[in-house]
Design an enzyme around this catalytic site. Sequence first.
Site, PDB file in Angstrom:
ATOM      1  N   TYR A  53      -5.759  -1.797   9.500  1.00 31.74           N
ATOM      2  CA  TYR A  53      -6.126  -1.334   8.168  1.00 31.74           C
ATOM      3  C   TYR A  53      -6.986  -0.093   8.320  1.00 31.74           C
ATOM      4  O   TYR A  53      -7.532   0.190   9.386  1.00 31.74           O
ATOM      5  CB  TYR A  53      -6.800  -2.453   7.368  1.00 31.74           C
ATOM      6  CG  TYR A  53      -5.765  -3.444   6.898  1.00 31.74           C
ATOM      7  CD1 TYR A  53      -5.069  -3.226   5.719  1.00 31.74           C
ATOM      8  CD2 TYR A  53      -5.425  -4.543   7.672  1.00 31.74           C
ATOM      9  CE1 TYR A  53      -4.072  -4.101   5.307  1.00 31.74           C
ATOM     10  CE2 TYR A  53      -4.435  -5.424   7.275  1.00 31.74           C
ATOM     11  CZ  TYR A  53      -3.759  -5.198   6.084  1.00 31.74           C
ATOM     12  OH  TYR A  53      -2.766  -6.046   5.690  1.00 31.74           O
TER      13      TYR A  53
ATOM     14  N   ASN B  75      -9.910   0.915   7.689  1.00 32.39           N
ATOM     15  CA  ASN B  75     -11.268   0.855   8.226  1.00 32.39           C
ATOM     16  C   ASN B  75     -11.322   0.601   9.727  1.00 32.39           C
ATOM     17  O   ASN B  75     -12.393   0.632  10.313  1.00 32.39           O
ATOM     18  CB  ASN B  75     -12.075  -0.227   7.505  1.00 32.39           C
ATOM     19  CG  ASN B  75     -12.197   0.041   6.022  1.00 32.39           C
ATOM     20  OD1 ASN B  75     -11.742   1.077   5.527  1.00 32.39           O
ATOM     21  ND2 ASN B  75     -12.804  -0.867   5.306  1.00 32.39           N
TER      22      ASN B  75
ATOM     23  N   TYR C  84       0.797  -1.223   0.000  1.00 34.91           N
ATOM     24  CA  TYR C  84       0.000   0.000   0.000  1.00 34.91           C
ATOM     25  C   TYR C  84       0.833   1.279   0.000  1.00 34.91           C
ATOM     26  O   TYR C  84       0.269   2.371  -0.062  1.00 34.91           O
ATOM     27  CB  TYR C  84      -0.949   0.001   1.201  1.00 34.91           C
ATOM     28  CG  TYR C  84      -1.881  -1.181   1.193  1.00 34.91           C
ATOM     29  CD1 TYR C  84      -2.943  -1.245   0.307  1.00 34.91           C
ATOM     30  CD2 TYR C  84      -1.674  -2.256   2.054  1.00 34.91           C
ATOM     31  CE1 TYR C  84      -3.791  -2.335   0.278  1.00 34.91           C
ATOM     32  CE2 TYR C  84      -2.520  -3.351   2.039  1.00 34.91           C
ATOM     33  CZ  TYR C  84      -3.574  -3.391   1.147  1.00 34.91           C
ATOM     34  OH  TYR C  84      -4.410  -4.475   1.120  1.00 34.91           O
TER      35      TYR C  84
ATOM     36  N   ASN D 141     -14.268   5.354   5.486  1.00 34.51           N
ATOM     37  CA  ASN D 141     -14.381   4.340   6.542  1.00 34.51           C
ATOM     38  C   ASN D 141     -13.366   4.507   7.672  1.00 34.51           C
ATOM     39  O   ASN D 141     -13.637   4.123   8.808  1.00 34.51           O
ATOM     40  CB  ASN D 141     -14.306   2.939   5.943  1.00 34.51           C
ATOM     41  CG  ASN D 141     -15.552   2.608   5.153  1.00 34.51           C
ATOM     42  OD1 ASN D 141     -16.645   3.043   5.491  1.00 34.51           O
ATOM     43  ND2 ASN D 141     -15.400   1.857   4.080  1.00 34.51           N
TER      44      ASN D 141
ATOM     45  N   HIS E 159      -4.727   6.021  -1.014  1.00 34.58           N
ATOM     46  CA  HIS E 159      -5.314   5.856   0.322  1.00 34.58           C
ATOM     47  C   HIS E 159      -4.282   6.104   1.427  1.00 34.58           C
ATOM     48  O   HIS E 159      -4.656   6.282   2.582  1.00 34.58           O
ATOM     49  CB  HIS E 159      -5.882   4.441   0.446  1.00 34.58           C
ATOM     50  CG  HIS E 159      -7.235   4.354   1.071  1.00 34.58           C
ATOM     51  ND1 HIS E 159      -8.100   5.424   1.212  1.00 34.58           N
ATOM     52  CD2 HIS E 159      -7.898   3.294   1.602  1.00 34.58           C
ATOM     53  CE1 HIS E 159      -9.216   5.025   1.785  1.00 34.58           C
ATOM     54  NE2 HIS E 159      -9.124   3.742   2.043  1.00 34.58           N
TER      55      HIS E 159
END
EC number: 3.1.1.29
Length: 188
Positions: free
Chosen positions: A64, A66, A14, A112, A19
């Site tokens: 993560y 969320n 990631y 989220n 994000h």
Amino acid sequence: MLVIAGLGNPGKTYENTRHNVGFMAIDELSKEWNIELNKTKFNGLYGMGFVSGKKVLLVKPLTYMNLSGECLRPILDYYDADHEDLKVIYDDLDLPTGKIRLRTKGSAGGHNGIKSLIQHLGTPEFDRVRIGIGRPVNGMKVVDYVLGAFTKEEAPHINDAVSKTVKACEASLTKPFLEVMNEFNANV
């Protein structure tokens, strides 16, 4: 104490994705302020230092995206900090790529990570720095877009947004956040 958290997802997969722009901002603040991110506890990577006479905690949740609230609530509790001491940096699909927008409170707006924070803090009243990543085009799914890397064309705009975010965080050390918000939002 000031707690600045950048939201993102952990792991090499990631890194440098849309994000993870919150993580990018924390990395830049860490360099600028010479605060080493060297503690891993509460499902987070963080470091503490003093900037302009203020105790500052920089945090990257290792949950993560969320589940970000699962990291930040225990950190705030441990350091006897409140939601009023918290500034959260995160990506925003509704802002054009490279634009920043500061807010003092609000809804999750479909994010989220922010939804998790509101749930765990029990309030939507915490300061935010939103970094625009734009919206997907050509029918690309949102999940693929936010987990994708910035294009060569987007990268300079994101670097500029991260620099502005650092300046906004620096200004918030010596000025009320509302004043910083008005100053930076006027120049968006």
